[in-house]
Design a protein around this motif. Sequence first.
Motif, short mmCIF file in Angstrom:
data_model
loop_
_atom_site.label_atom_id
_atom_site.label_comp_id
_atom_site.label_asym_id
_atom_site.label_seq_id
_atom_site.Cartn_x
_atom_site.Cartn_y
_atom_site.Cartn_z
N SER A 20 0.86 -1.19 0.00
CA SER A 20 0.00 0.00 0.00
C SER A 20 0.89 1.24 0.00
O SER A 20 1.87 1.29 0.76
CB SER A 20 -0.90 0.04 1.23
OG SER A 20 -1.59 1.28 1.29
N ILE A 25 -4.25 1.64 5.31
CA ILE A 25 -4.55 0.22 5.58
C ILE A 25 -4.81 0.01 7.06
O ILE A 25 -5.67 -0.78 7.45
CB ILE A 25 -3.38 -0.67 5.09
CG1 ILE A 25 -3.26 -0.64 3.57
CG2 ILE A 25 -3.52 -2.10 5.60
CD1 ILE A 25 -4.44 -1.21 2.82
N ASP A 27 -6.33 1.79 9.04
CA ASP A 27 -7.70 2.19 9.40
C ASP A 27 -8.72 1.09 9.09
O ASP A 27 -9.85 1.17 9.56
CB ASP A 27 -8.11 3.46 8.64
CG ASP A 27 -7.30 4.68 9.04
OD1 ASP A 27 -6.68 4.66 10.12
OD2 ASP A 27 -7.27 5.64 8.25
N TYR A 28 -8.31 0.11 8.31
CA TYR A 28 -9.25 -0.92 7.85
C TYR A 28 -8.93 -2.33 8.35
O TYR A 28 -9.80 -3.20 8.30
CB TYR A 28 -9.31 -0.91 6.32
CG TYR A 28 -10.00 0.33 5.83
CD1 TYR A 28 -11.37 0.35 5.65
CD2 TYR A 28 -9.29 1.51 5.62
CE1 TYR A 28 -12.02 1.50 5.25
CE2 TYR A 28 -9.93 2.67 5.22
CZ TYR A 28 -11.29 2.66 5.04
OH TYR A 28 -11.93 3.81 4.66
N PHE A 29 -7.69 -2.54 8.78
CA PHE A 29 -7.28 -3.86 9.25
C PHE A 29 -6.48 -3.74 10.55
O PHE A 29 -5.89 -2.70 10.81
CB PHE A 29 -6.39 -4.55 8.21
CG PHE A 29 -7.08 -4.84 6.91
CD1 PHE A 29 -8.14 -5.73 6.85
CD2 PHE A 29 -6.65 -4.24 5.74
CE1 PHE A 29 -8.77 -6.00 5.64
CE2 PHE A 29 -7.28 -4.50 4.53
CZ PHE A 29 -8.34 -5.38 4.49
N TYR A 35 -10.67 -11.90 8.95
CA TYR A 35 -11.84 -11.31 8.30
C TYR A 35 -12.45 -12.32 7.33
O TYR A 35 -11.74 -13.04 6.63
CB TYR A 35 -11.43 -10.05 7.52
CG TYR A 35 -10.81 -9.00 8.40
CD1 TYR A 35 -11.58 -8.03 9.01
CD2 TYR A 35 -9.44 -9.01 8.66
CE1 TYR A 35 -11.01 -7.07 9.84
CE2 TYR A 35 -8.86 -8.07 9.50
CZ TYR A 35 -9.65 -7.10 10.08
OH TYR A 35 -9.08 -6.16 10.90
N ASP A 39 -15.63 -9.56 3.44
CA ASP A 39 -15.29 -8.37 4.21
C ASP A 39 -13.86 -7.92 3.91
O ASP A 39 -13.60 -6.73 3.71
CB ASP A 39 -15.47 -8.66 5.70
CG ASP A 39 -15.28 -7.44 6.58
OD1 ASP A 39 -15.59 -6.31 6.14
OD2 ASP A 39 -14.82 -7.61 7.72
N ARG A 43 -12.93 -4.28 2.37
CA ARG A 43 -11.99 -3.40 3.07
C ARG A 43 -10.76 -3.11 2.21
O ARG A 43 -10.27 -1.98 2.18
CB ARG A 43 -11.55 -4.04 4.39
CG ARG A 43 -12.63 -4.08 5.45
CD ARG A 43 -12.18 -4.96 6.62
NE ARG A 43 -13.20 -5.10 7.63
CZ ARG A 43 -13.21 -4.43 8.77
NH1 ARG A 43 -12.24 -3.59 9.07
NH2 ARG A 43 -14.19 -4.61 9.64
N SER A 44 -10.26 -4.13 1.52
CA SER A 44 -9.10 -3.94 0.65
C SER A 44 -9.41 -2.96 -0.47
O SER A 44 -8.61 -2.07 -0.76
CB SER A 44 -8.66 -5.28 0.05
OG SER A 44 -8.19 -6.16 1.03
N THR A 46 -11.69 -0.59 -0.56
CA THR A 46 -11.84 0.76 -0.02
C THR A 46 -10.48 1.36 0.33
O THR A 46 -10.15 2.47 -0.10
CB THR A 46 -12.74 0.74 1.23
OG1 THR A 46 -14.03 0.24 0.84
CG2 THR A 46 -12.89 2.13 1.82
N ALA A 47 -9.68 0.63 1.10
CA ALA A 47 -8.39 1.16 1.56
C ALA A 47 -7.43 1.42 0.41
O ALA A 47 -6.78 2.47 0.36
CB ALA A 47 -7.77 0.19 2.57
#
Length: 95
Positions: A20, A25, A27-29, A35, A39, A43-44, A46-47
Amino acid sequence: MPEMRFHIRWPDGRPEACYSPSLVIKDYFAPGETYALADFLARSRTALMIASNRVEAKYGMPCSRALGQLARIEAAAGLYAETPDPRVRIDAFDE
């Protein structure tokens, strides 16, 4: 822009280091969390899109490495479509 790697473990136990261009990242994981595959994919997406957009805002073009990483994640996830309750674990972050 600080880049990082996030280390995952696919449902079959196979590890992978993912890229990334941004710390978003985090903020999401969370390391140590597992997960559901759907999901994890959401999340991937979005991030990594946020990360790519940050690069575009700063440099005038989206981050091809972030978009490529997302494409690899999506392709790999397809391997587990028939797996009952597939889950992805976040092993660690490297900055």
